[in-house]
Scaffold this motif. Structure first.
Motif, PDB file in Angstrom:
ATOM      1  N   GLY A 559       0.727  -1.270  -0.082  1.00  0.00           N
ATOM      2  CA  GLY A 559       0.005  -0.054  -0.110  1.00  0.00           C
ATOM      3  C   GLY A 559       0.823   1.198   0.003  1.00  0.00           C
ATOM      4  N   GLU A 560       2.110   1.056  -0.216  1.00  0.00           N
ATOM      5  CA  GLU A 560       2.935   2.416   0.021  1.00  0.00           C
ATOM      6  C   GLU A 560       3.855   2.517  -1.430  1.00  0.00           C
ATOM      7  N   ILE A 561       3.946   3.650  -1.839  1.00  0.00           N
ATOM      8  CA  ILE A 561       4.956   3.757  -2.822  1.00  0.00           C
ATOM      9  C   ILE A 561       6.497   3.828  -2.532  1.00  0.00           C
ATOM     10  N   LYS A 562       7.073   2.806  -3.040  1.00  0.00           N
ATOM     11  CA  LYS A 562       8.519   2.444  -2.619  1.00  0.00           C
ATOM     12  C   LYS A 562       9.532   3.164  -3.470  1.00  0.00           C
ATOM     13  N   GLU A 563       9.268   3.149  -4.720  1.00  0.00           N
ATOM     14  CA  GLU A 563      10.047   3.712  -5.807  1.00  0.00           C
ATOM     15  C   GLU A 563       9.199   4.478  -7.008  1.00  0.00           C
ATOM     16  N   SER A 564       9.931   5.431  -7.584  1.00  0.00           N
ATOM     17  CA  SER A 564       9.094   5.714  -8.776  1.00  0.00           C
ATOM     18  C   SER A 564      10.238   6.454  -9.813  1.00  0.00           C
TER      19      SER A 564
END
Length: 591
Positions: A559-564
């Motif tokens: 549920g979290e953004i780790k990388e982009s």
């Protein structure tokens, strides 16, 4: 496979709240309803007329040999018989007609209500139960009008009328006639209680049987794959035995009650004949009165025998009504208070601190923020359960966010009229659902503004035209239930055509190529590039090779953004995305 059994109990027929809610559906037809009430009263008044005039014919004309007078009374009796038959026909037809038009209105309102419900509601409610509400419960409700309420009121009025006439003709003979009434009332009460339990058992058995069949026919492939045919057959036999037992119990109570009621009525008739005959012999009463009382008794006891059965019909109707109104009054709907209906949008999407949970605070998305500029393509990657599909559900407002905001073209999506928002978003899901209808209807979904030429152009774009033209009837080919006559890849291609033909500004692809073979995937990837041109696109994919050219790749976990970043920049980070990429490369080499 688990099967949730549904247990219900009959309710109280004097439920004023339910009756008030039912009357709201009667109101548009209140003219006919009041006419039905008039016919009910007319039938009650007509019921004792024939015995009375037969008494008059015997005592006043037959006894004195007045043939012309007897002929006149016979004409009158024939007229009354015809009149009663006409009134009975009108009463039966009108009560059935009112019942059917009311359940038609309720069924339409209930289905329209379901169309507006949140997906969360369908997640938590068994399909079989909703089908029961829309079909079985509403059919039971129809019986309230045709066999329940009107019939009971008519029976009570008939009882009162006949009893009044009997006391008026001869009160002493009436008292003798009613000697067996307490026995009939007691047996009727016992029957009513027993048959109520039996009806509940029957209804529960039917519901459980329907649920089992629906679940296991739908999941027949699982049953056969895991060699569970014999076990599921044994479970079906057990449920079917319960169904048979419930029905036999209800039949047994009827088999006991009606002969007992006949015996009680026969005893009452015997007492009347015995007492009346002694008075006739003593010249204290005319024979016509005795004959009329025998007829009165038949008319009097018949409604009492039927009223218990009708009482339970009405009880079941009230229970069904309560269930239906409970569903109609549920407010688990997506608020559609937005007024903005733009003809077109640029497709600029922003997530700002979005939190979301399907249940309470079991967060599926945690503080999600990202931006998709008009015409850009972003990809969402991550393990199963990372929250990728939830993002798609939130953009379309299938579910409501708990915290944060989602904007399209700078407008909070809640400011859009719901239909207008979804009109600009095309979605292709991994699990393609097709209705039992033609390919053309499955693509257009009944939209008359979409022509066949438009459909075929879109089909050509994604490479579906060739296989559609080879099918018998082409676009008119019936795909059967859930598209059973098509391959997985063909169903996926139809879903692409369905998304493109509506010409949305935003395209969302949720594992859209995971169910097709490599050759079909290459063809679809070319079509996807054409389809995405000039559109904002969000792609969910397990195969990283399909999203390497995306403008931005968002890596999610729990549920979290780790990388982009872009494909190359994420590989340089040597983080989560890089490990995922290496794992897929190894699996391809091993494969």
């Amino acid at each position: 496979m688990s099967l949730e059994k549904e247990n219900t109990k009959s309710g109280d027929i004097i439920d004023t709240e339910v009756l008030k809610k039912l009357y709201r559906f009667v109101k548009p037809y209140q003219g006919r309803f009041y006419f039905l009430v008039f016919l009910t009263i007319a039938l009650a008044l007509l019921a004792p007329t024939r015995p009375y005039f037969i008494q008059v014919a015997i005592d006043n004309y037959v006894a004195v040999g007045d043939t012309p007078g007897l002929v006149r009374i016979i004409y009158l009796l024939v007229f009354l018989l015809v009149l009663q038959s006409v009134v009975q026909f009108a009463h039966t037809y009108l009560s059935g007609w009112i019942g059917q038009v009311i359940i038609k209105d309720i069924r339409i309102k209930l289905y329209r209500h379901l169309l507006r419900m949140r997906l969360k509601f369908f997640d938590n409610t068994p399909i079989g139960r909703l089908v029961t509400r829309n079909v079985s419960d509403i059919e039971t409700l129809a019986n309230v009008f045709s066999e329940g309420l009107a019939a009971i009121i008519g029976d009570l009025l008939q009882l009162a009328t006949i009893l009044a006439v009997m006391f008026w003709v001869d009160w002493r003979l009436t008292l003798v006639s009613l000697c067996t009434l307490p026995l009939l009332l007691i047996s009727t009460y016992i029957f009513k209680e027993k048959i109520k339990v039996a009806f509940n058992d029957v209804r529960n058995a039917v519901a459980n049987l329907n649920s089992f069949l629906q679940e296991h026919i739908t999941g027949m492939n699982i049953v056969q794959i895991f060699n569970r045919e014999q076990r599921e057959y044994e479970k079906f036999q057990e449920i079917n035995r319960e169904h048979r037992k419930a029905h036999i119990n209800s039949v047994m109570y009827y088999s006991i009650y009606f002969p007992v009621a006949e015996i009680i009525q026969a005893i009452g008739t015997g007492l009347v004949v015995w007492y009346g005959a002694t008075r006739v012999f003593d010249m204290d009463m005319q024979v016509g009165v005795l004959i009329s009382f025998i007829m009165y008794l038949q008319l009097f006891f018949r409604p009492i025998r039927m009223i218990a059965d009708r009482y339970n019909t009405l009880q079941m109707g009230v229970v069904s009504s309560s269930r239906i109104f409970k569903l109609l009054e549920s407010d688990d709907q997506i608020p559609n208070e937005g007024k903005w209906k733009p003809d077109s949008i640029t497709g600029h999407i922003q997530f700002n601190g979005v939190w979301f949970a399907y249940n309470d605070e079991d967060w599926v998305l945690k503080n999600i923020s990202f931006e998709v500029k008009p015409g850009e393509t972003i990809a969402l990657v991550g393990a199963t359960g990372a929250g990728k599909s939830s993002i798609i559900n939130l953009i379309n407002r299938f579910y409501e966010i708990n915290k944060g905001t989602i904007t399209v073209d700078g407008k909070d999506i809640r400011e859009f009229e719901l239909g207008a928002l979804r009109k600009h978003i095309g979605v292709v899901l991994q699990d393609v659902f097709l209705f039992s209808d033609t390919i053309y209807h499955n693509i257009t979904l009944g939209n008359p503004d979409i022509s066949r030429d438009q459909v075929m152009k879109a089909a050509k774009l994604v490479g579906a035209k060739k296989f559609i033209e080879k099918l018998p009837g082409g676009l008119d080919y019936n795909v059967m239930e859930r598209g059973a006559t098509l391959s997985v890849g063909q169903r996926q291609l139809i879903s692409f055509v369905r998304a493109i033909v509506y010409d949305p500004e935003i395209i969302i692809l949720d594992e859209a190529t995971s169910s097709v073979d490599t050759e079909t995937e290459e063809m679809i990837q070319k079509a996807i590039k054409k389809m995405m041109k000039g559109r904002t696109s969000i792609v969910i994919a397990h195969r990283l090779s399909t999203i390497q050219s995306a403008d931005n790749i968002i890596v999610m976990d729990h549920g979290e953004i780790k990388e982009s970043g872009t494909h190359d920049s994420l590989l340089e980070l040597n983080g989560y995305y890089s490990r995922l990429h290496q794992m897929q490369l190894k699996s391809m080499v091993i494969g």
